[in-house]
Scaffold this motif. Structure first.
Motif, PDB file in Angstrom:
ATOM      1  N   UNK A  34       0.830  -1.204   0.000  1.00 52.59           N
ATOM      2  CA  UNK A  34       0.000   0.000   0.000  1.00 52.59           C
ATOM      3  C   UNK A  34       0.865   1.254   0.000  1.00 52.59           C
ATOM      4  N   UNK A  35       1.883   1.285   0.879  1.00 49.62           N
ATOM      5  CA  UNK A  35       2.753   2.463   0.966  1.00 49.62           C
ATOM      6  C   UNK A  35       3.543   2.682  -0.322  1.00 49.62           C
ATOM      7  N   UNK A 120      -6.561   8.101  -0.972  1.00 44.08           N
ATOM      8  CA  UNK A 120      -7.497   7.574  -1.964  1.00 44.08           C
ATOM      9  C   UNK A 120      -6.757   6.997  -3.169  1.00 44.08           C
ATOM     10  N   UNK A 121      -5.803   7.729  -3.699  1.00 41.79           N
ATOM     11  CA  UNK A 121      -5.066   7.244  -4.874  1.00 41.79           C
ATOM     12  C   UNK A 121      -4.201   6.040  -4.542  1.00 41.79           C
ATOM     13  N   UNK A 122      -3.640   6.021  -3.315  1.00 40.19           N
ATOM     14  CA  UNK A 122      -2.836   4.862  -2.908  1.00 40.19           C
ATOM     15  C   UNK A 122      -3.711   3.619  -2.763  1.00 40.19           C
ATOM     16  N   UNK A 127      -5.701  -1.522  -4.854  1.00 42.52           N
ATOM     17  CA  UNK A 127      -6.817  -2.385  -5.259  1.00 42.52           C
ATOM     18  C   UNK A 127      -6.682  -2.804  -6.721  1.00 42.52           C
ATOM     19  N   UNK A 128      -6.173  -1.895  -7.530  1.00 41.41           N
ATOM     20  CA  UNK A 128      -6.035  -2.134  -8.973  1.00 41.41           C
ATOM     21  C   UNK A 128      -4.840  -3.026  -9.300  1.00 41.41           C
ATOM     22  N   UNK A 129      -3.913  -3.173  -8.360  1.00 41.89           N
ATOM     23  CA  UNK A 129      -2.639  -3.856  -8.590  1.00 41.89           C
ATOM     24  C   UNK A 129      -2.820  -5.240  -9.215  1.00 41.89           C
ATOM     25  N   UNK A 130      -2.124  -5.447 -10.321  1.00 41.76           N
ATOM     26  CA  UNK A 130      -2.156  -6.751 -10.982  1.00 41.76           C
ATOM     27  C   UNK A 130      -3.409  -7.031 -11.784  1.00 41.76           C
ATOM     28  N   UNK A 131      -4.267  -6.042 -11.971  1.00 35.21           N
ATOM     29  CA  UNK A 131      -5.520  -6.241 -12.714  1.00 35.21           C
ATOM     30  C   UNK A 131      -5.554  -5.337 -13.937  1.00 35.21           C
ATOM     31  N   UNK A 132      -6.097  -5.858 -14.996  1.00 31.86           N
ATOM     32  CA  UNK A 132      -6.280  -5.048 -16.202  1.00 31.86           C
ATOM     33  C   UNK A 132      -7.651  -4.384 -16.222  1.00 31.86           C
ATOM     34  N   UNK A 133      -8.629  -5.049 -15.622  1.00 32.91           N
ATOM     35  CA  UNK A 133      -9.986  -4.493 -15.592  1.00 32.91           C
ATOM     36  C   UNK A 133     -10.046  -3.265 -14.691  1.00 32.91           C
TER      37      UNK A 133
END
Length: 327
Positions: A34-35, A120-122, A127-133
């Motif tokens: 996260x950091x 919020x952006x972090x 949450x988006x990490x490793x996802x294309x969707x």
């Protein structure tokens, strides 16, 4: 050997996997991930937006709070409307009166928006990490709510201080209870302790739903609009487009969540004593009905819509400039 001893030995012999969800290794790894997504450019951009919008629109915030707590107490000035309120304050104290509480408001708004956009952006990137969707509307909602909770934990004392300063009605500076932000913080802590600095915290937590709804709507509007233009969802928009989307998302969030702001302001008010959240709600409903929960909403809308538009416009452009994404 007893069964209990054997069970303890067996449990001690079982190694804890670093990948186990509740293990210290897993928690530490998740925090580090996260950091790793924290970008201080987001902090600087959010702080800039919050400070600029507050400096421009603080008098409207003062008017909104005074209307929100107007529960019929004789000690309070009586106002016929926004214009009458601003004119009365101007006549009594001049421009200085309209900017009572501006220092903690600048600190609070700058810190809140800066920390909010940072968290919020972090969280969103984590949450988006490793996802294309792309993230779903619910994931945007959760990311914004978590960012709001973290921000509130750090900034609630500043908001209590601002409310107290704004609700000083005496025009004579020597007779005011608080001389400024630092004086208010010290006196609140001295007389009321930590609980005094965290008055209104629970309705504030409820209020994180406001920001969550706003960000969910804002992100959805940007994504859908860019899809209609066959552009990437994070494509740069024009100032007018950012303003329109910020305004729409803010109106929606205010319409749904405004009553909590009235409850929170009344809990933080030094002129009335409430035993807690339920006491405020019961007495407001009993004395004023449903209208009591929407007092100050018109001056609030007049203030928050331009404030939101300025904040988001400044944030979007400053963050892209600092991150080298401004083309």
């Amino acid at each position: 050997m007893s069964n209990i001893s054997r069970q303890h030995q067996t449990a001690a012999a079982i190694p804890v996997s670093p990948d186990s969800p509740g293990s210290p290794f897993s928690i530490s790894a998740n925090l580090l991930r996260l950091f790793s997504h924290i970008k201080y450019e987001n902090l600087a951009a959010g702080l800039s937006g919050g400070v600029i919008s507050t400096m421009v629109l603080h008098p409207l915030d003062l008017v909104k709070i005074r209307f929100a707590v107007s529960d019929g107490l004789q000690m309070r000035p009586q106002y016929d409307g926004m214009v009458h309120c601003m004119r009365s304050i101007w006549q009594l104290e001049g421009i200085r009166g309209l900017y009572q509480g501006v220092t903690p408001n600048i600190w609070g708004a700058g810190a809140s928006w800066g920390l909010y956009f940072l968290f919020y952006n972090a969280i969103k990137a984590y949450t988006q990490e490793g996802r294309k969707a792309e993230l779903s509307a619910f994931e945007y909602l959760v990311s914004a709510a978590e960012a709001g909770m973290l921000t509130l934990c750090l900034t609630n004392p500043v908001w209590v201080t601002k409310t107290r300063l704004v609700l000083q009605y005496n025009a004579d500076p020597s007779r005011k209870q608080y001389k400024g932000m630092l004086d208010a913080l010290v006196k609140i802590y001295r007389h009321e302790g930590i609980p005094g600095l965290y008055r209104g915290f629970l309705p504030g937590l409820v209020g994180t739903s406001h920001s969550a709804l706003q960000f969910m709507t804002y992100e959805g509007l940007k994504r859908d609009y860019n899809k209609s233009r066959k552009m990437p969802s994070d494509a740069l928009l024009s100032p007018l487009e950012y303003i329109a989307m910020a305004a729409i998302s803010k109106i929606f969030a205010v319409a749904v969540t405004y009553p909590y702001q009235v409850v929170r302001a009344r809990l933080q008010d030094q002129h009335n004593n409430y035993s807690g959240l339920s006491d405020v709600m019961r007495r407001t409903w009993s004395n004023e009905g449903v209208e009591g929960f929407y007092k100050g909403m018109v001056p609030n809308l007049v203030r928050v819509i331009p404030a939101c538009c300025i904040t988001f416009l400044v944030y979007e452009n400053v963050s892209r400039l600092l991150l080298g994404e401004y083309h």
